[in-house]
Design a protein around this motif. Sequence first.
Motif, PDB file in Angstrom:
ATOM      1  N   ALA A 109     -34.217  32.851  19.596  1.00 46.38           N
ATOM      2  CA  ALA A 109     -33.877  31.517  20.043  1.00 46.38           C
ATOM      3  C   ALA A 109     -34.813  31.170  21.188  1.00 46.38           C
ATOM      4  CB  ALA A 109     -32.438  31.462  20.543  1.00 46.38           C
ATOM      5  N   TYR A 119     -34.364  37.309  18.273  1.00 46.23           N
ATOM      6  CA  TYR A 119     -33.319  38.118  17.643  1.00 46.23           C
ATOM      7  C   TYR A 119     -33.087  37.686  16.208  1.00 46.23           C
ATOM      8  CZ  TYR A 119     -30.407  34.265  19.526  1.00 46.23           C
ATOM      9  OH  TYR A 119     -29.902  33.049  19.878  1.00 46.23           O
ATOM     10  N   ARG A 122     -26.812  25.768  26.027  1.00 47.12           N
ATOM     11  CA  ARG A 122     -26.044  26.788  26.761  1.00 47.12           C
ATOM     12  C   ARG A 122     -25.720  26.261  28.163  1.00 47.12           C
ATOM     13  NH1 ARG A 122     -30.847  28.964  25.109  1.00 47.12           N
ATOM     14  NH2 ARG A 122     -30.856  30.647  23.587  1.00 47.12           N
ATOM     15  N   ARG A 152     -25.944  33.066  28.073  1.00 43.79           N
ATOM     16  CA  ARG A 152     -26.200  33.666  26.755  1.00 43.79           C
ATOM     17  C   ARG A 152     -25.033  34.529  26.277  1.00 43.79           C
ATOM     18  NH1 ARG A 152     -31.953  34.096  25.417  1.00 43.79           N
ATOM     19  NH2 ARG A 152     -31.393  35.906  24.174  1.00 43.79           N
ATOM     20  N   MET A 162     -23.819  37.376  18.865  1.00 43.68           N
ATOM     21  CA  MET A 162     -24.101  38.758  19.269  1.00 43.68           C
ATOM     22  C   MET A 162     -23.225  39.120  20.473  1.00 43.68           C
ATOM     23  SD  MET A 162     -28.198  38.680  18.808  1.00 43.68           S
ATOM     24  CE  MET A 162     -28.257  37.216  19.814  1.00 43.68           C
ATOM     25  N   GLU A 198     -28.439  42.064  26.784  1.00 40.82           N
ATOM     26  CA  GLU A 198     -28.437  40.828  27.588  1.00 40.82           C
ATOM     27  C   GLU A 198     -28.289  41.070  29.085  1.00 40.82           C
ATOM     28  OE1 GLU A 198     -29.215  37.954  26.621  1.00 40.82           O
ATOM     29  OE2 GLU A 198     -28.756  37.778  24.489  1.00 40.82           O
TER      30      GLU A 198
HETATM   31  N1  GLY Z   1     -26.980  35.047  23.139  1.00 39.93           N
HETATM   32  C1  GLY Z   1     -28.175  34.606  22.560  1.00 39.93           C
HETATM   33  C2  GLY Z   1     -28.646  33.297  23.009  1.00 39.93           C
HETATM   34  O1  GLY Z   1     -28.063  32.696  23.899  1.00 39.93           O
HETATM   35  O2  GLY Z   1     -29.632  32.846  22.483  1.00 39.93           O
END
Ligand code: GLY
Length: 389
Positions: free
Chosen positions: A282, A270, A325, A351, A60, A66
Motif C-alpha cells: 500500500a 505487502y 488511515r 496502520r 493484517m 508494524e
Molecule cells: N496495515 C497496513 C496498512 O495500513 O497499509
Amino acid sequence: MNPPPLAPPHSSFTPKVAILGAGIIGLAVAFELAIKRGVPVTIYDPAPMGRGASWAAAGMLAPAFEAAAEEGVHPHLFDLCMEGAELWPDFSIDLAHAADAESGYSGRPSLALAFDMAETAAMHKLARALDARGIAHEELPPGTAHLLEPSLAPDLVAALQMPTDGQVDNRAVVRALIMALQRSPLATLRSEAAPLRSVGGRLSLEGHDLILAAAGWSTAAIKVEENGERLSLVNWDPALDEIDCYGGQMLSVAHGYGSPETTLRCGTIYIAPKADRVIIGATVEPGVATEAPEPAAISALLARAARLCPVLADLPIIETWAGIRPGTRDRAPLIGETAVPGLYVASGHFRNGILLAPITARIIADMMLGKPMSELHQSFSPSRIGAVA
Ligand code: GLY
C-alpha cells in the motif's frame, strides 16, 4: 436550561453509551459493550457503516512487522499491538457465535522477505528487535521459504517467519460486527450524524450518559450544535487535532494457479491473500484524504508485488481503491477520556486499526465502566498530546 452533565464512569449504574462512528473501532466497542457487557449503545454514522478505512484495510494483524522495530513511535505501541494480537483468536470466535459468520481469522505466520542487501539489513534489524523483546521468530533459508510459499521469486535472499503476525478478512469482520449488533436488543444502529449539542460549554446527546468519538480521520471534525452554530469537536479538546489523514492505495487480484497463500511483507509492500482475493498494498500518503486510486500508483504497487511473487503480474485485477488511515505523530491511537468529562475518543490507529480493534474495545469498555486501568492502557490517553506540547 443547561443539559445534565455526562455521567461519571465510576458509578454502579449502567450507562447508556453513544458511539460516533461505525468503523471497526466503533463497532468493536459497541460489540464489547452491548453483547459482552450488557450495556445499551447507539451507534451513529452518516456514512455507510464499516465502509471507510476498515473496508480499505488489508486485515493484517502484524505487531512484529508494524511495530517491533519502528523508531520514533509511542514507546509502548509494540506492547499494545501484542496484547491486541493475543485477543484476536477469542474475539473472532465470539464474533462468529454472535453473528453466525466467519471473520477469516488465520494464525498462519507471515513472512518478511529480502531480495537485496538493504532489505536483508532491514530484516536483520527486525529480527534483533524481536530478539530483544523475546518474541518468537525464525530466519529461514530461501529453500525453506520456497517450500512454505512456492510462489516466491527464485532470487529470494532471506526470509523471516513471524508467528505473531496473522490475519483476518477485515471486510468479513465489519460485516459480522454489524450483523451481531443488528441482532442485539441492546444495540441501535443509526445511519445519521449524532445530534450532539453544547449548552454553556457542556456536551450532551439526549438519552445517553457517555459518548465515544470514533470517526477515524474525521473524528476532530464531528459536529456539535451550539446556539444554532455548528462547531467541531476539536474545539472541546484540541488533542483531537492530532489525528491526521494518511492516504493508502491498494488493489486486489483474483486467486490463480500458484498464487500466494502466505501473508508476505517486504519494505512497504505487502501481499495479503484472503479466501476470495489477494490484496496488494500500500502507499502511505501523509495529508492525503482522497478515495480515488491513481493508475500510476496502482501499477507501481503491482510491479513491486510481482517482484516478490511473479505470478501476480498475470492475475486479473479485481478492484483498486484508496483508503484514509487516521494517524498521529507517535503512530499510536488516542484511547481514553478527553478533556470533556464523559466524552471518550478511540481513533488514530494508523496502520493497526484492525489489529487493535478488540483491545481498544476492551480498554474503552473498562474505562466507561470504572474498571482499573493498567499503566500500559493509560499511556494511550489523549492527555499525552498536551503533555508533549
Ligand atoms: N496495515 C497496513 C496498512 O495500513 O497499509
